[in-house]
Scaffold this motif. Structure first.
Motif, short mmCIF file in Angstrom:
data_model
loop_
_atom_site.label_atom_id
_atom_site.label_comp_id
_atom_site.label_asym_id
_atom_site.label_seq_id
_atom_site.Cartn_x
_atom_site.Cartn_y
_atom_site.Cartn_z
N ARG A 1 45.79 33.63 14.51
CA ARG A 1 44.49 34.01 15.06
C ARG A 1 44.12 33.02 16.15
O ARG A 1 43.96 31.83 15.90
N GLU B 1 41.14 42.74 12.90
CA GLU B 1 40.00 42.65 13.82
C GLU B 1 39.57 44.03 14.29
O GLU B 1 38.37 44.33 14.38
N ARG B 2 40.52 44.89 14.59
CA ARG B 2 40.21 46.24 15.06
C ARG B 2 39.54 47.08 13.97
O ARG B 2 38.95 48.11 14.29
N GLU C 1 36.91 39.84 4.86
CA GLU C 1 37.37 38.63 5.54
C GLU C 1 38.81 38.34 5.12
O GLU C 1 39.24 38.69 4.02
N ALA D 1 46.56 40.12 12.19
CA ALA D 1 45.24 39.63 12.60
C ALA D 1 44.59 40.62 13.57
O ALA D 1 43.40 40.94 13.45
N ALA D 2 45.36 41.13 14.51
CA ALA D 2 44.83 42.09 15.48
C ALA D 2 44.37 43.38 14.79
O ALA D 2 43.30 43.92 15.09
N HIS E 1 47.69 42.52 19.59
CA HIS E 1 46.96 43.68 20.13
C HIS E 1 47.89 44.49 21.03
O HIS E 1 47.90 45.73 20.98
N ASP F 1 46.62 36.80 19.20
CA ASP F 1 46.58 37.04 17.76
C ASP F 1 47.89 37.68 17.31
O ASP F 1 48.54 38.38 18.09
N ALA G 1 36.91 40.26 9.33
CA ALA G 1 36.83 38.97 10.02
C ALA G 1 38.04 38.13 9.67
O ALA G 1 38.41 38.00 8.51
N VAL G 2 38.67 37.56 10.70
CA VAL G 2 39.89 36.78 10.51
C VAL G 2 39.63 35.32 10.85
O VAL G 2 39.10 35.01 11.92
N ARG G 3 40.03 34.45 9.92
CA ARG G 3 39.97 33.01 10.16
C ARG G 3 41.37 32.45 9.98
O ARG G 3 42.13 32.89 9.12
#
Length: 149
Positions: free
Chosen positions: A113, A137-138, A101, A133-134, A62, A129, A142-144
């Motif tokens: 993550r 998310e933004r 996802e 991944a960041a 981020h 993250d 969805a991140v796993r």
């Protein structure tokens, strides 16, 4: 069929920094019955395989996206632009396939993550993250983290 973006190394593509993959039957079970988009943001951003290890310095993904942290190789060479470009390409691929996802490689400066390496190349983890991944998310993906890797 629902699509999911998966780190290419988790699907058996030898694209990790060390030139290896992280394929696992657990990953195959996790994505069974779904359309899988395999993607490596670091390669897509122009980095070679194999390549020097890189870590986030000054924050997490981020912070990189906000311009307050960097991605640096263990030699000191900055590769922030490549990581951001790869993350943008990953987002485009996910959107094009209709992914909501992503299942990503844990601890990676791109795909991590919840925990990433601390930038000291000592193996220590910190909360945060990776760059991809960041960005996911933004943008509502969805991140796993991949289990058991």
């Amino acid at each position: 069929m629902e699509a999911i973006l998966v780190s290419a190394c988790l699907r058996g593509v030898p694209c990790r920094f060390d030139g290896r993959d992280k394929a696992s039957p657990v990953i195959e079970e996790a994505v069974a019955g779904r359309e899988v988009v395999s993607f490596c943001p670091e390669v897509a951003g122009g980095l070679a395989t194999p390549r020097r290890p890189a870590e986030l310095v000054g924050g997490d993904g981020h912070d990189v996206l906000d311009g307050t942290a960097r991605v640096v190789e263990d030699t000191g060479r900055e590769v922030t632009a490549e990581f951001v470009d790869g993350a943008r390409r990953a987002l485009a691929a996910a959107r094009n396939a209709g992914c909501t996802e992503a299942l990503l490689m844990p601890r990676s400066p791109s795909c991590g993550r919840g925990a990433v390496y601390d930038g000291s190349f000592s193996g220590e983890l910190v909360s945060g993250d990776g760059v991809t991944a960041a960005l996911f998310e933004r943008n509502g993906i969805a991140v796993r983290s991949a289990p058991g890797v």
